[in-house]
Design a protein around this motif. Structure first.
Motif, mmCIF file in Angstrom:
data_model
loop_
_atom_site.group_PDB
_atom_site.id
_atom_site.type_symbol
_atom_site.label_atom_id
_atom_site.label_comp_id
_atom_site.label_asym_id
_atom_site.label_seq_id
_atom_site.Cartn_x
_atom_site.Cartn_y
_atom_site.Cartn_z
ATOM 1 N N PRO A 49 -9.563 -9.476 -13.858
ATOM 2 C CA PRO A 49 -8.466 -9.156 -12.924
ATOM 3 C C PRO A 49 -8.700 -9.802 -11.554
ATOM 4 C CG PRO A 49 -9.179 -7.193 -14.081
ATOM 5 C CD PRO A 49 -10.175 -8.266 -14.402
ATOM 6 N N THR A 50 -7.616 -10.088 -10.868
ATOM 7 C CA THR A 50 -7.677 -10.739 -9.554
ATOM 8 C C THR A 50 -8.472 -9.926 -8.549
ATOM 9 O OG1 THR A 50 -5.481 -11.627 -10.033
ATOM 10 C CG2 THR A 50 -6.238 -11.795 -7.775
ATOM 11 N N VAL A 51 -8.375 -8.607 -8.628
ATOM 12 C CA VAL A 51 -9.110 -7.741 -7.693
ATOM 13 C C VAL A 51 -10.616 -7.966 -7.829
ATOM 14 C CG1 VAL A 51 -9.622 -5.324 -7.131
ATOM 15 C CG2 VAL A 51 -7.296 -6.001 -7.712
ATOM 16 N N LEU A 52 -11.113 -8.115 -9.062
ATOM 17 C CA LEU A 52 -12.544 -8.342 -9.274
ATOM 18 C C LEU A 52 -12.961 -9.726 -8.777
ATOM 19 C CD1 LEU A 52 -13.029 -6.824 -12.838
ATOM 20 C CD2 LEU A 52 -13.460 -5.761 -10.637
ATOM 21 N N GLU A 53 -12.106 -10.705 -9.021
ATOM 22 C CA GLU A 53 -12.407 -12.058 -8.554
ATOM 23 C C GLU A 53 -12.484 -12.108 -7.028
ATOM 24 O OE1 GLU A 53 -10.461 -16.489 -8.954
ATOM 25 O OE2 GLU A 53 -10.021 -14.988 -10.501
ATOM 26 N N GLU A 54 -11.546 -11.450 -6.352
ATOM 27 C CA GLU A 54 -11.562 -11.410 -4.886
ATOM 28 C C GLU A 54 -12.810 -10.700 -4.369
ATOM 29 O OE1 GLU A 54 -7.874 -9.543 -3.882
ATOM 30 O OE2 GLU A 54 -6.681 -11.331 -4.340
ATOM 31 N N ALA A 55 -13.210 -9.628 -5.040
ATOM 32 C CA ALA A 55 -14.413 -8.902 -4.625
ATOM 33 C C ALA A 55 -15.650 -9.786 -4.753
ATOM 34 C CB ALA A 55 -14.578 -7.632 -5.453
ATOM 35 N N MET A 56 -15.703 -10.599 -5.801
ATOM 36 C CA MET A 56 -16.854 -11.481 -5.985
ATOM 37 C C MET A 56 -16.927 -12.546 -4.897
ATOM 38 S SD MET A 56 -16.927 -11.843 -10.108
ATOM 39 C CE MET A 56 -18.492 -12.684 -10.136
ATOM 40 N N ALA A 174 -13.356 3.684 -9.593
ATOM 41 C CA ALA A 174 -13.179 4.548 -10.763
ATOM 42 C C ALA A 174 -11.716 4.890 -11.010
ATOM 43 C CB ALA A 174 -14.000 5.817 -10.594
ATOM 44 N N SER A 175 -10.906 4.909 -9.970
ATOM 45 C CA SER A 175 -9.501 5.290 -10.136
ATOM 46 C C SER A 175 -8.564 4.087 -10.290
ATOM 47 C CB SER A 175 -9.059 6.124 -8.935
ATOM 48 O OG SER A 175 -9.124 5.345 -7.757
ATOM 49 N N GLN A 176 -9.100 2.870 -10.296
ATOM 50 C CA GLN A 176 -8.252 1.685 -10.407
ATOM 51 C C GLN A 176 -8.452 1.028 -11.763
ATOM 52 O OE1 GLN A 176 -8.840 -0.944 -7.106
ATOM 53 N NE2 GLN A 176 -8.650 0.677 -5.600
ATOM 54 N N SER A 177 -7.361 0.749 -12.446
ATOM 55 C CA SER A 177 -7.439 0.213 -13.805
ATOM 56 C C SER A 177 -8.092 -1.169 -13.854
ATOM 57 C CB SER A 177 -6.048 0.158 -14.422
ATOM 58 O OG SER A 177 -5.217 -0.726 -13.695
ATOM 59 N N GLU A 178 -7.968 -1.956 -12.801
ATOM 60 C CA GLU A 178 -8.545 -3.300 -12.798
ATOM 61 C C GLU A 178 -10.065 -3.274 -12.915
ATOM 62 O OE1 GLU A 178 -6.508 -2.266 -10.322
ATOM 63 O OE2 GLU A 178 -4.684 -3.446 -10.577
ATOM 64 N N TRP A 179 -10.695 -2.186 -12.501
ATOM 65 C CA TRP A 179 -12.148 -2.080 -12.524
ATOM 66 C C TRP A 179 -12.651 -1.499 -13.846
ATOM 67 C CZ3 TRP A 179 -15.297 -3.828 -8.561
ATOM 68 C CH2 TRP A 179 -14.634 -4.223 -7.394
ATOM 69 N N ASN A 180 -11.760 -1.123 -14.741
ATOM 70 C CA ASN A 180 -12.161 -0.486 -15.998
ATOM 71 C C ASN A 180 -12.104 -1.471 -17.157
ATOM 72 O OD1 ASN A 180 -12.584 2.016 -14.794
ATOM 73 N ND2 ASN A 180 -10.434 2.553 -14.970
ATOM 74 N N LEU A 181 -13.072 -2.389 -17.205
ATOM 75 C CA LEU A 181 -13.212 -3.295 -18.340
ATOM 76 C C LEU A 181 -14.055 -2.571 -19.384
ATOM 77 C CD1 LEU A 181 -14.061 -6.668 -16.588
ATOM 78 C CD2 LEU A 181 -12.119 -6.256 -18.049
ATOM 79 N N LYS A 182 -13.479 -2.284 -20.561
ATOM 80 C CA LYS A 182 -14.207 -1.512 -21.566
ATOM 81 C C LYS A 182 -13.845 -1.942 -22.972
ATOM 82 C CE LYS A 182 -14.714 2.773 -18.990
ATOM 83 N NZ LYS A 182 -14.416 4.193 -18.937
ATOM 84 N N LEU A 183 -14.839 -1.813 -23.852
ATOM 85 C CA LEU A 183 -14.633 -1.986 -25.280
ATOM 86 C C LEU A 183 -15.590 -1.038 -25.983
ATOM 87 C CD1 LEU A 183 -13.745 -3.687 -27.891
ATOM 88 C CD2 LEU A 183 -15.868 -4.915 -27.499
ATOM 89 N N ALA A 184 -15.118 -0.343 -26.989
ATOM 90 C CA ALA A 184 -15.966 0.495 -27.838
ATOM 91 C C ALA A 184 -15.448 0.364 -29.255
ATOM 92 C CB ALA A 184 -15.937 1.949 -27.382
#
Length: 195
Positions: A49-56, A174-184
Motif C-alpha cells: 500500500p502507498t501508506v507503507l511505501e511513504e512511511a519507508m 492497528a486500526s488502518q487496513s493498509e498496515w494489515n498485510l496477512k495470510l494464514a
C-alpha cells in the motif's frame, strides 16, 4: 438532520471495511524432502500500500514474518507439531545512497543487534520486495521430522510485524487496513521428491 442520519447509517459500513487486511496470495508452494532436511519454496503475492511505501521513504523500516508449522495427525489426541520455522525480513530505505537494504534472519531482529542474518542491497523498492515475496529453498525442518507415509498438515502464515514498528506508529497502524498485510493458510502436506 438527514445528513446526520445518512452519516450514521454509513458509519458502521466504513468502520467494518477499515479492519479488512490487505490481501496476500500464496502461489507455487513446494515442499521438498532431501537427506539434509525439508525445504519450502513459494511466492507471496501482494501489493505494498502507498501508506507503507511513504512511511519507508520517511525512514521507517518494515518487518515481515513468515512462519511454517508441520503437524502430524493423530486420531487419539491433538495433532502433534513436528516442525516450526520462522523467517524474519527487514526492509529499510537508506536515503544517503538511495538504496534499499533487506535483512533476512531466522529470529526476530532486536534492538541489541542484528544477530545472524543475510543482508542484500537493492537499487529499487520493487527489487527489495522480490526478496520478501520469494521464498527459495528455506529449511523448515529435519528430514526425520517428516514421514513419507504419515498424514501431515502444513500451516503457513505471513504478516507485517506491527510490534517491530516505532511505538507511535504501533498505536495508529492497528486500526488502518493498509498496515494489515496477512495470510494464514492450512493444507495437507504434499512432499515432492528431492533429486
Amino acid at each position: 438532520m438527514l445528513r446526520l442520519l445518512a452519516w450514521g447509517l454509513l458509519c458502521p459500513w466504513s468502520l467494518s471495511t477499515a479492519w479488512a487486511a490487505t490481501p496476500v496470495e500464496l502461489q507455487n508452494l513446494k515442499i521438498v524432502r532431501f537427506e539434509q532436511g525439508v525445504y519450502a519454496s513459494a511466492n507471496l503475492e501482494f501489493e505494498l500500500p502507498t501508506v507503507l511505501e511513504e512511511a519507508m521513504y520517511k525512514g521507517v523500516s518494515l518487518y515481515f514474518v513468515t512462519e511454517i508449522d508441520i503437524f502430524r495427525e493423530r486420531w487419539y489426541f491433538y495433532d502433534q507439531r513436528v516442525s516450526h520455522a520462522e523467517r524474519h525480513v527487514r526492509v529499510t530505505y537508506m536515503p544517503l545512497t538511495r538504496r534499499w537494504r533487506v535483512n533476512v534472519s531466522p529470529k526476530p531482529f532486536s534492538a541489541t543487534g542484528l544477530g545472524m542474518n543475510i543482508g542484500q542491497t537493492h537499487d529499487t523498492l520493487e527489487d527489495a520486495l522480490v526478496a520478501v515475496r520469494r521464498v527459495v529453498q528455506w529449511r523448515v525442518g529435519a528430514a526425520s521430522d517428516v514421514e513419507a507415509d504419515a498424514r501431515q498438515s502444513l500451516e503457513i502464515s505471513f504478516r507485517l510485524d506491527l510490534n517491530q514498528l516505532p511505538r507511535p506508529l504501533q498505536m495508529g497502524a492497528a486500526s488502518q487496513s493498509e498496515w494489515n498485510l496477512k495470510l494464514a493458510k492450512t493444507q495437507r502436506l504434499v512432499l515432492e521428491p528431492g533429486p
